[in-house]
Design an enzyme around this catalytic site. Sequence first.
Site, PDB file in Angstrom:
ATOM      1  N   HIS A  57      -6.416   0.567   2.234  1.00  8.78           N
ATOM      2  CA  HIS A  57      -6.261   1.740   1.382  1.00  8.78           C
ATOM      3  C   HIS A  57      -4.866   2.286   1.624  1.00  8.78           C
ATOM      4  O   HIS A  57      -4.510   2.609   2.752  1.00  8.78           O
ATOM      5  CB  HIS A  57      -7.316   2.793   1.706  1.00  8.78           C
ATOM      6  CG  HIS A  57      -7.190   4.011   0.836  1.00  8.78           C
ATOM      7  ND1 HIS A  57      -7.952   4.186  -0.295  1.00  8.78           N
ATOM      8  CD2 HIS A  57      -6.371   5.082   0.906  1.00  8.78           C
ATOM      9  CE1 HIS A  57      -7.610   5.321  -0.877  1.00  8.78           C
ATOM     10  NE2 HIS A  57      -6.662   5.886  -0.168  1.00  8.78           N
ATOM     11  N   CYS A  58      -4.060   2.337   0.592  1.00  7.99           N
ATOM     12  CA  CYS A  58      -2.673   2.757   0.765  1.00  7.99           C
ATOM     13  C   CYS A  58      -2.496   4.186   0.260  1.00  7.99           C
ATOM     14  O   CYS A  58      -2.588   4.425  -0.941  1.00  7.99           O
ATOM     15  CB  CYS A  58      -1.749   1.824  -0.014  1.00  7.99           C
ATOM     16  SG  CYS A  58      -0.013   2.179   0.258  1.00  7.99           S
ATOM     17  N   PRO A  59      -2.238   5.148   1.141  1.00  5.35           N
ATOM     18  CA  PRO A  59      -2.037   6.520   0.660  1.00  5.35           C
ATOM     19  C   PRO A  59      -0.743   6.676  -0.131  1.00  5.35           C
ATOM     20  O   PRO A  59      -0.649   7.552  -0.983  1.00  5.35           O
ATOM     21  CB  PRO A  59      -2.001   7.342   1.949  1.00  5.35           C
ATOM     22  CG  PRO A  59      -1.725   6.383   3.039  1.00  5.35           C
ATOM     23  CD  PRO A  59      -2.169   5.045   2.597  1.00  5.35           C
TER      24      PRO A  59
END
Lengths: 158, 374
Positions: free
Chosen positions: B167-169
Amino acid sequence: MATEFHNLQELRHSASLVTKVFIQRDYSEGTVCRFQTKFPSELDNRIERTLLEETVKTLNSYYAEAEKIGGQSYLEGCLACATAYIIFLCMETRYEKVLRKISGYIQEQNEKIYAPRGLLITDPIERGMRVLEISLFEDRGSGGSSPSSSMSSGSSAR
Amino acid sequence: MSAVMITRKVRKWEKLPGKNTFCCDGRVMMARQKGVFYLTLFLIIGTCSLFFAFECPYLAVHLSPAIPVFAALLFLFVMAMLLRTSFSDPGVLPRALPEEATFIEMEIEAANGNVPAGQRPPPRIRNVQINNQIVKLKYCYTCKIFRPPRASHCSICDNCVDRFDHHCPWVGNCVGKRNYRYFYLFTLSLSLLTIYIFTFDIVHVVMREYPVSHLSSPKEQTGFTVLEVLVCFFTLWSVVGLTGFHTYLISLNQTTNEDIKGSWSGKNRVQNPYSHKNIIKNCCEVLCGPTYPSLSSVALTASVSFQHAVLCLQKTTAPLIPNEHTPDDAKPSIAASAEKSPSPKEELPPASKLPPLASPETDAETSIAKDKTH
């Protein structure tokens, strides 16, 4: 007219959804979309094995065609990358074309083979490509086997 | 007697559980926390704007006009890849419908047998053989499915994602099967853009310090240049490093998730069954593979698909099969009307045709038949 309606009155009780059978994905060849060709025991007296196997094999071949990594997919990928994937806003991808073919095939199979036997196949894309769902309908009026027995008769051993 | 079909538009994406936000009629699908994504946008657009405003006029005149043109193209590519990554459906697996969940539960119970009271039931795992390796498929209690190989549940988005990477913020979304190549191209092009701006900033500063031509303008403030150099310097290390890491992963056909967990490098030495053992083939599969459809956009509600299926059956067998959703008093009137009116199948729209970013046409029409007595 009255007679017809009377028959329709009877017929409205004639078919109802009994249960659903799910054919699971076959992961033996990796993450490619394939369904198991194992015949579910609940359909033993509803449809011939060969017909269902034929349907599943054809679906598997369609999915294999959609996910094939070869010259055409490279061309599509490189062309799309060169246009920063904007081309996908106007062009249909190969996968989507095959999905439409699959949807047409399933509809045709339902009309010709499955509906006359009181079965219905749901397109796997509507179930997240996880299962091939077959709905069983039963004629309640004549026949009279209890509708709920299939659910509790136990699932096929894996 | 006539029946009036009242159609109510049900937006498919409205019915999706999980912590995603949707915009533009379901075409945009992102995670809930978007703050860092806005920061990414600000940094990229801000730095590039400063570059175009202050360095480019000087460099275009004194070096070549191709420099800002190439920078602009690179910038547009970076933005396109970023937006594509952020707004796409990463490959979310829709949750199991109740019948499917029950079916799986029954299979699990049959497989586990009778568990004595007081003992914890064994974990729900299914073993699958892929390329002569045993891979364990775990059961997801939230989504009520056995996760396909390489899928994982993202706790931030509360979804199972196929070929889950991470999950890439920074992009405000998960990176999974459907948007991994866009993510990789984003990091790659951003590295190139950062290096490009960094290089020409240095060139600009050097040219100002040591003017080549007597016609060149006197030394001007290069304050903004210094700011850009700083931003680029710190970005370089992280983005170039990330690009290198993902290039390594792609060449081995691994995901970040598998790398972190050590799935294929553990002490039991299970080899990666998905790798083709050939770097070129692995790269081609990941970057030039097929474009998978969005499963969330096509996930029709159960009632709609059932209605559709019933109408299929209606055409071939009995004239009427009322489904479990029609109220009892409407059934006789439906019977009468179905006989008279043509099949209402046309009212249910076919699957969408528009290629999606997230999801294309996201409406499904649920028909609620109402009876009007004369």
